[in-house]
Design an enzyme around this catalytic site. Sequence first.
Site, PDB file in Angstrom:
ATOM      1  N   SER A 161      -5.715   9.160 -12.013  1.00  0.00           N
ATOM      2  CA  SER A 161      -6.918   8.388 -12.302  1.00  0.00           C
ATOM      3  C   SER A 161      -6.644   7.360 -13.402  1.00  0.00           C
ATOM      4  O   SER A 161      -5.751   6.532 -13.254  1.00  0.00           O
ATOM      5  CB  SER A 161      -8.062   9.337 -12.667  1.00  0.00           C
ATOM      6  OG  SER A 161      -9.310   8.688 -12.575  1.00  0.00           O
TER       7      SER A 161
ATOM      8  N   ASP B 186     -11.711  10.986  -1.429  1.00  0.00           N
ATOM      9  CA  ASP B 186     -11.977  10.568  -2.809  1.00  0.00           C
ATOM     10  C   ASP B 186     -13.247   9.712  -2.853  1.00  0.00           C
ATOM     11  O   ASP B 186     -13.309   8.662  -2.214  1.00  0.00           O
ATOM     12  CB  ASP B 186     -10.780   9.775  -3.339  1.00  0.00           C
ATOM     13  CG  ASP B 186     -10.853   9.543  -4.845  1.00  0.00           C
ATOM     14  OD1 ASP B 186     -11.953   9.593  -5.410  1.00  0.00           O
ATOM     15  OD2 ASP B 186      -9.789   9.303  -5.451  1.00  0.00           O
TER      16      ASP B 186
ATOM     17  N   HIS C 121     -11.214  13.407  -5.382  1.00  0.00           N
ATOM     18  CA  HIS C 121     -10.538  12.726  -6.488  1.00  0.00           C
ATOM     19  C   HIS C 121      -9.772  13.699  -7.380  1.00  0.00           C
ATOM     20  O   HIS C 121      -8.735  13.354  -7.931  1.00  0.00           O
ATOM     21  CB  HIS C 121     -11.576  11.966  -7.323  1.00  0.00           C
ATOM     22  CG  HIS C 121     -10.987  11.128  -8.400  1.00  0.00           C
ATOM     23  ND1 HIS C 121     -10.194  10.024  -8.144  1.00  0.00           N
ATOM     24  CD2 HIS C 121     -11.064  11.228  -9.760  1.00  0.00           C
ATOM     25  CE1 HIS C 121      -9.814   9.478  -9.286  1.00  0.00           C
ATOM     26  NE2 HIS C 121     -10.327  10.189 -10.277  1.00  0.00           N
TER      27      HIS C 121
END
Length: 337
Positions: A148, A278, A306
């Site tokens: 991320s 995601d 995610h």
Amino acid sequence: MDLDVLNMFVIAGGTLAIPILAFVASFLLWPSALIRIYYWYWRRALGMQVRYANYDDYQFCYSYRGRPGYRPSILMLHGFSAHKDMWLSIVKFLPKNLHLVCVDMPGHEGTTRSALDDYSISGQAKRIHQFVECIKLNRRPFHLVGTSMGGNVAGVYAAQYPEDVCSLTLICPAGLPSTTDSKFVKQLRELQESERIDRIPLIPSTPEEMADMLKLCSYVRFKVPQQILQGLVDVRIPHNDFYRKLFLEIVDEKSRHSLHENMSKIKAPTQVIWGKQDQVLDVSGASILANAIPNCHVYILENCGHSVVVERPRKTANLILEFLTLLHSMDNNKKQA
């Protein structure tokens, strides 16, 4: 029954009752303390040791296991509002003879938080480079892993400090444009239009908002007790003002597409892992990276959101190990040729 035997049973029962009552009280009254104990226990169980490193007046907090050897060391960069312990679920499935380093990103957990610090993606990459130099991790090129926000930083780091990085794993990285808006991006747009941008879905302040965030980040639906949700919120609330400042920094024009702007400079063999479902960062980012980075290996995980590190830790660890093994065998073939 003999009185002495009865007393022995009473004492034994009382001794057992104390930790049980303490656990129940912690669960009901101080769930955040229970969460901290949980991470402490798993660090100990997995052999991860916590250390601090200083660069001038700046302090980095990190955990590590193993020592540098013939295999590359692995440096792991966590995502927005997380901390070094988020990697424990993957560490569990990695060999103990690998040298692993998990660092708290700038401003997070035990690493220095300063109002004067540059929390842009490039600013964070510079800080991580300082950390790498502090612990002399770049004596030999290392394998860099980021997820991320940490994936955005990892990609920029690999582009800006190519001599440090021998290979790279990006897990659902931020910093890329997308032709398809994710659920999270749509929510942000709605909040901007209603002028409620302070209600960022990734910064919960109630157990209900925490449950919504978990649903947003995960494809797998975890059944989390209300008390644990409260504990997770209690741990985060003191840091929410910082998280808001950081979030606005990393979605600013300076950082929003940092990985995209730097991906053509990445020369290290790169692995991309992405959850197909995601809802935070659209999976289409994987093909953007695959088309821009030479020797890029892409793995799309079915039935995964995610939070790849939490949802599919064993699979992620195996993919990283397989990638490192492949690169090692390719290096040996080159030497023999």
